[in-house]
Scaffold this motif. Structure first.
Motif, PDB file in Angstrom:
ATOM      1  N   LYS A  64       0.810  -1.221   0.000  1.00  0.00           N
ATOM      2  CA  LYS A  64       0.000   0.000   0.000  1.00  0.00           C
ATOM      3  C   LYS A  64       0.842   1.268   0.000  1.00  0.00           C
ATOM      4  CE  LYS A  64      -3.134  -2.508   2.897  1.00  0.00           C
ATOM      5  NZ  LYS A  64      -3.324  -2.767   4.327  1.00  0.00           N
ATOM      6  N   CYS A  65       2.139   1.113   0.317  1.00  0.00           N
ATOM      7  CA  CYS A  65       3.014   2.279   0.443  1.00  0.00           C
ATOM      8  C   CYS A  65       3.384   2.870  -0.910  1.00  0.00           C
ATOM      9  CB  CYS A  65       4.278   1.855   1.175  1.00  0.00           C
ATOM     10  SG  CYS A  65       4.918   0.308   0.518  1.00  0.00           S
ATOM     11  N   GLY A  66       3.144   2.120  -1.985  1.00  0.00           N
ATOM     12  CA  GLY A  66       3.506   2.627  -3.308  1.00  0.00           C
ATOM     13  C   GLY A  66       4.809   2.057  -3.832  1.00  0.00           C
ATOM     14  N   CYS A  67       5.581   1.372  -2.981  1.00  0.00           N
ATOM     15  CA  CYS A  67       6.813   0.739  -3.458  1.00  0.00           C
ATOM     16  C   CYS A  67       6.431  -0.369  -4.446  1.00  0.00           C
ATOM     17  CB  CYS A  67       7.589   0.087  -2.311  1.00  0.00           C
ATOM     18  SG  CYS A  67       8.132   1.209  -1.029  1.00  0.00           S
ATOM     19  N   ARG A  68       7.256  -0.514  -5.481  1.00  0.00           N
ATOM     20  CA  ARG A  68       7.017  -1.553  -6.478  1.00  0.00           C
ATOM     21  C   ARG A  68       8.334  -2.142  -6.940  1.00  0.00           C
ATOM     22  NH1 ARG A  68       2.923  -1.180  -4.623  1.00  0.00           N
ATOM     23  NH2 ARG A  68       0.860  -0.701  -5.455  1.00  0.00           N
ATOM     24  N   GLN A 108      12.598  -1.216  -4.658  1.00  0.00           N
ATOM     25  CA  GLN A 108      11.988  -0.269  -3.722  1.00  0.00           C
ATOM     26  C   GLN A 108      11.462  -1.014  -2.510  1.00  0.00           C
ATOM     27  OE1 GLN A 108       8.890   1.652  -5.971  1.00  0.00           O
ATOM     28  NE2 GLN A 108      10.332   3.087  -6.901  1.00  0.00           N
ATOM     29  N   PHE A 109      11.697  -0.449  -1.354  1.00  0.00           N
ATOM     30  CA  PHE A 109      11.109  -1.006  -0.134  1.00  0.00           C
ATOM     31  C   PHE A 109      11.103   0.077   0.931  1.00  0.00           C
ATOM     32  CE2 PHE A 109      15.637  -1.739   0.287  1.00  0.00           C
ATOM     33  CZ  PHE A 109      15.898  -1.345   1.596  1.00  0.00           C
ATOM     34  N   CYS A 110      10.264  -0.098   1.921  1.00  0.00           N
ATOM     35  CA  CYS A 110      10.245   0.820   3.058  1.00  0.00           C
ATOM     36  C   CYS A 110       9.841  -0.012   4.272  1.00  0.00           C
ATOM     37  CB  CYS A 110       9.268   1.978   2.822  1.00  0.00           C
ATOM     38  SG  CYS A 110       7.546   1.463   2.757  1.00  0.00           S
ATOM     39  N   LYS A 111       9.847   0.623   5.435  1.00  0.00           N
ATOM     40  CA  LYS A 111       9.539  -0.140   6.660  1.00  0.00           C
ATOM     41  C   LYS A 111       8.133  -0.739   6.599  1.00  0.00           C
ATOM     42  CE  LYS A 111      13.152   0.981   9.359  1.00  0.00           C
ATOM     43  NZ  LYS A 111      13.886   0.807  10.545  1.00  0.00           N
ATOM     44  N   GLU A 112       7.208  -0.013   5.962  1.00  0.00           N
ATOM     45  CA  GLU A 112       5.824  -0.494   5.888  1.00  0.00           C
ATOM     46  C   GLU A 112       5.746  -1.805   5.085  1.00  0.00           C
ATOM     47  OE1 GLU A 112       2.934   0.101   7.227  1.00  0.00           O
ATOM     48  OE2 GLU A 112       1.828  -1.219   5.859  1.00  0.00           O
ATOM     49  N   CYS A 113       6.295  -1.805   3.872  1.00  0.00           N
ATOM     50  CA  CYS A 113       6.137  -3.035   3.079  1.00  0.00           C
ATOM     51  C   CYS A 113       7.119  -4.132   3.511  1.00  0.00           C
ATOM     52  CB  CYS A 113       6.199  -2.773   1.584  1.00  0.00           C
ATOM     53  SG  CYS A 113       7.687  -2.024   0.955  1.00  0.00           S
ATOM     54  N   TRP A 114       8.268  -3.754   4.072  1.00  0.00           N
ATOM     55  CA  TRP A 114       9.181  -4.803   4.551  1.00  0.00           C
ATOM     56  C   TRP A 114       8.537  -5.595   5.689  1.00  0.00           C
ATOM     57  CZ3 TRP A 114      13.147  -7.004   2.282  1.00  0.00           C
ATOM     58  CH2 TRP A 114      13.904  -7.920   3.028  1.00  0.00           C
TER      59      TRP A 114
END
Ligand SMILES: [Zn+2]
Length: 331
Positions: A114-118, A122-128
């Motif tokens: 949902k964070c928009g990383c694709r 790309q990654f962030c704490k939310e999707c990791w």
């Protein structure tokens, strides 16, 4: 959000890393010395040259090769009855064993990030957190539902993680047996990732079901948006109550689930949302293909320059924690 390094991973840097800083012990601890000399290795040497069907008499010989060639990617395969070589490629040899390995990649969750990383970089704490949840879930399931005892987790250097099973008996499982394990674990068909349809939790898989209603549900309630929950007919008040409850209750159980979910909620719709949003995606092919090459622990990922380190704290590891070749060798 972008993990791609500005600095280039050059052959010179790789030669220095593998000659002076590479630790072979994690690999030896993982695979042992039995069968080492007849195990297949494969390497990306740069300039679009990929070689496999190589074997080494000792770990020292392997390390020497890595340092001399400055390999861009280093992989390990199965053990055969003779050492693979150009003259004796694996197609001519008899397969003896390979550890069971599970591969989880973040881009397999693209449809629910949902964070928009694709994609892969790309990654962030939310999707990791999807990977962290998947590791905890899979680790517990493999131990409790299958009885595996020795599991090792490694960062793949870019967007994913690998779980190796060290238990002796598991090395000899054939492709059908490995497929049966994956079929038990995968509730979302891998080829329908873009619009996942939840299959249903098999009746015999009670422990899997309980784990979904505890760990995965808690995670779903933490990460779901108010709009998503409202679509499932939760009221604003319900949502506030649930969100504060799950944050407090780290040891969330199926009883808690039954307590916090109001009767008016359609159970099928909710379970579908939970599984589709948060359930682990495991790469079926990596586990089943017993001849597949897998990244060597402590080797370098050529795109990111990251070291494929062992992951000790599954729910705490974040890719930024892994050192990179640039930490060892100034460019
Ligand atoms: Zn993200």
């Amino acid at each position: 959000m972008i993990v791609q390094e500005d600095r280039n991973v050059t052959k010179e840097l790789l030669k220095r890393y593998y000659s002076n800083h590479f630790e072979i012990e994690p690999l030896v601890n993982l695979i042992g010395l039995s069968g080492f000399s007849t195990r297949e290795f494969g390497f990306d040497l740069g300039n679009n040259i990929f070689i496999r069907n190589l074997s080494f008499k000792t770990p020292t010989e392997l390390v020497k090769f890595l340092g001399e060639k400055g390999v861009f990617q280093a992989y390990i395969g199965a053990v055969y009855d003779r050492g693979p070589s150009k003259e004796n490629p694996i197609q001519k040899l008899n397969w003896i064993f390979r550890e069971v390995v599970f591969d989880i990649d973040l881009d397999d969750f693209d449809s629910v990030r949902k964070c928009g990383c694709r994609g892969a970089d790309q990654f962030c704490k939310e999707c990791w957190s999807l990977i962290q949840d998947a590791m905890v879930f899979l680790d517990e399931t493999l131990r409790l539902d299958f009885g595996f005892k020795e599991l090792k987790w490694f960062f793949s250097g870019r967007r994913g993680v690998h779980c190796w099973i060290k238990d002796e008996f598991s090395k000899f499982l054939d492709q059908d047996q490995r497929a049966a394990i994956i079929d038990y674990l995968n509730l979302l068909p891998h080829d329908e990732r873009l619009s996942p349809q939840f299959v249903e939790i098999p009746r015999f898989a009670k422990s899997l079901r309980d784990r979904i209603f505890s760990w995965i549900s808690r995670s779903y309630f933490i990460h779901s948006t108010v709009d998503e929950l409202k679509k499932l007919k939760f009221s604003q008040k319900d949502i506030e109550n649930i969100k504060s409850y799950v944050l407090e209750k780290k040891d969330f159980k199926i009883e808690d689930y039954l307590q916090v979910v109001p009767d008016k909620i359609n159970p099928t719709h909710l379970v579908n949302a939970i599984v589709v949003s948060r359930y682990p995606r495991i790469d079926r092919k990596v586990t089943i293909d017993t001849r597949r090459l897998l990244r060597i622990p402590r080797s370098i990922h050529r795109i990111t320059g990251k070291v494929c380190v062992e992951i000790k704290e599954l729910d705490n590891f974040y890719p930024d924690d892994a050192p990179s070749i640039f930490d060892f060798c100034a460019s």
